[in-house]
Structure formats: C-alpha cells, structure tokens
Design an enzyme around this catalytic site. Sequence first.
Site, PDB file in Angstrom:
ATOM      1  CB  THR A 148     -26.876 -40.636  53.309  1.00 27.06           C
ATOM      2  OG1 THR A 148     -25.893 -41.440  53.192  1.00 27.06           O
ATOM      3  CG2 THR A 148     -28.137 -41.677  53.294  1.00 27.06           C
ATOM      4  CB  SER A 190     -12.303 -36.441  41.273  1.00 24.79           C
ATOM      5  OG  SER A 190     -11.413 -35.481  42.178  1.00 24.79           O
ATOM      6  CD  GLU A 212      -6.997 -34.218  43.738  1.00 24.28           C
ATOM      7  OE1 GLU A 212      -5.858 -34.657  43.362  1.00 24.28           O
ATOM      8  OE2 GLU A 212      -7.232 -33.252  44.463  1.00 24.28           O
ATOM      9  CE1 TYR A 264     -11.714 -39.470  45.547  1.00 25.02           C
ATOM     10  CE2 TYR A 264     -10.554 -37.543  44.692  1.00 25.02           C
ATOM     11  CZ  TYR A 264     -12.079 -38.366  44.962  1.00 25.02           C
ATOM     12  OH  TYR A 264     -13.042 -37.956  44.454  1.00 25.02           O
TER      13      TYR A 264
END
Length: 314
Positions: free
Chosen positions: A9, A117, A119, A141
Amino acid sequence: MRVLVTGVTGQTGSYLAETLLRHGHEVVGVSKTTENVVDGVDLRQLDLTDTDALGRLVDEVRPDAIVNLAAQSSVARAWQDPVGTAVADAIVPAAVFAAARRLADDGIDCQVVQASSSEVFGAPASGVVDESTPVAPTNPYGAAKAHAHHLVAAYRAAGLRASSLILFNHESPRRPKRFVTRLITSAVADVARGRADEVVLADPSIERDWGWAPDVAEAIRLVVEARASRDYVVATGVAHSVGSFALAALAAAGVSDPESRIRVDPSLARPTDVKTVVGDSSRLRDELGWQPTVGFEDIVRAMVDADLAATPED
C-alpha cells in the site's frame, strides 16, 4: 507468476502492484491496513515485525517471487527511532530470506527482490555510484538497509535466487508528506493558495538523483520477470538540488518571484546528510532494457498539480 509484495500500500508497492497485474501476474500484498489497496490485489493484513506470522504466510502462499518493499524509509525518523528502524529494515528482511530459503529446501524456486537504498553508500568519494561502490552508510537507516543488502549476497551465495535493487530517490503524488519532496510541494501549494508566504528549506544545496516512482516499479517488474539473481542500481544518473526542486515547484504553481519565497533554516538539517549522490544504472539498462520515462521537471509538476488539486486538509 504469483508475487508476494510487502509494503503493497506504499508509494512504490502500489505502483508495482498495478504493473504486475497489468502484465498478468497474481499479486498477494502484505500491509497492516486496508487503505490504498490496488484493485485485484489479494491483501493479507499482517504486522511484519511478527516474523513467525510472516514465515507462516510465505509457507501458505508459496510465491514464485517475494518483493520486500516494506520498510521504515525516512532518514530523519531513523535518527529518532534507530531500534525500530533496525527491526523494520534489517530483521524483517532476514525473516523474508529465511522463509524463502525454506521454500527452496522444499523444491520451490522462490526469488527474493530486496529494496535497498542509495543510503547504503553513505558519502561516496566520487559522488557517482554503481553496484561495485563500497557499502559505507552514515545514518541508521542506511546501516539497517546495508544489513539487508549484505543478506542478499549471503543467501545468493547459498543458492537462493536473490537480487538487491539499490533504489535512488523516487517521487510521485503518492509520496507521503513526511518526505522532503512532498513537504516542498505541499508548502508550495499553500503559497499558491495564499495560505503561506514561503517555503522553508534546511539546505538548498543538497543534491539528489530524483526519479519517477512508476519507473522504479517497472524496474522491479523487469527483475522479477527476468528471474534475475544479481544487484541493480535504479537511478536516472542526473542530480538536482533541493533548491532547484523548490524553484521548479514554485514555477509549476505559477508563483511569481519564486526566489523570494524560499527561506533557509539550517537548524532543520539532518546530521551526516550526504551532499551529492548520483546513480549509474548502466547494468539495469544494458541487461534488462530499463529506461526512466519521466524527467525532473515533469515529476515536480505532477506532484505540485496533485497538491493543488487536493483540499488543504488532505
């Protein structure tokens, strides 16, 4: 194929579900809520941090592929909640891989695509990265994502069909408002409506490689359909600054004298924020034929138009 998509979602998950369904695949989606579910998705409500329940779901569905998009994906929130981020972005992927390995042991060739990611690279020396760039994260993260990224290599070496898709920033009107791009476009909409006078930025010089979220979903679909088992950078190869994003948004909204509407507040800056990072997606383009289809200006315009069309309370 039957594809199990976690985070179905979310921004990328919803676009991925749409493209998989268009191409004739069955989509079993995992989410804690029933909001924003794409028609045609077989939704299973589950808190993925319940790793035992996650394992049972994989055993039940017996998918041909698992795409793990579920994550705590805000760098700012990761500094506030590093433990929760580690659970969502490192422990949950470990449970996904363990479950897929059990299927493999039962003779089911289950592919895993892990959403990584940019990152994970931290502050690379050259500013341009590809799949060979050393992983050296500089925030919680990135560190959690790096753990999952290394798990891909470990399970692949053990015989599992696994890929890590190193996703660079990707935007759309479905981007949640906690991210800087939607913060900017929603603020610009307020300026255009006369509800605000300015857009506040932490550091307008920060540069990012911004792509279109549906293009990222297409990249994931290509990897799933190719049954690939290697890593791919998903990026446009072009960087733009936060300041240029804000100026483009103000221009798209028809705000006059946009430079005067930007205020810089350095107190909002995040620790160890990387100045510039750009992705080289040559491997994905050469091997699977992927290409970005929507440019920077059009991405910004689409997000501004959506915020202008929404009611101020949305």
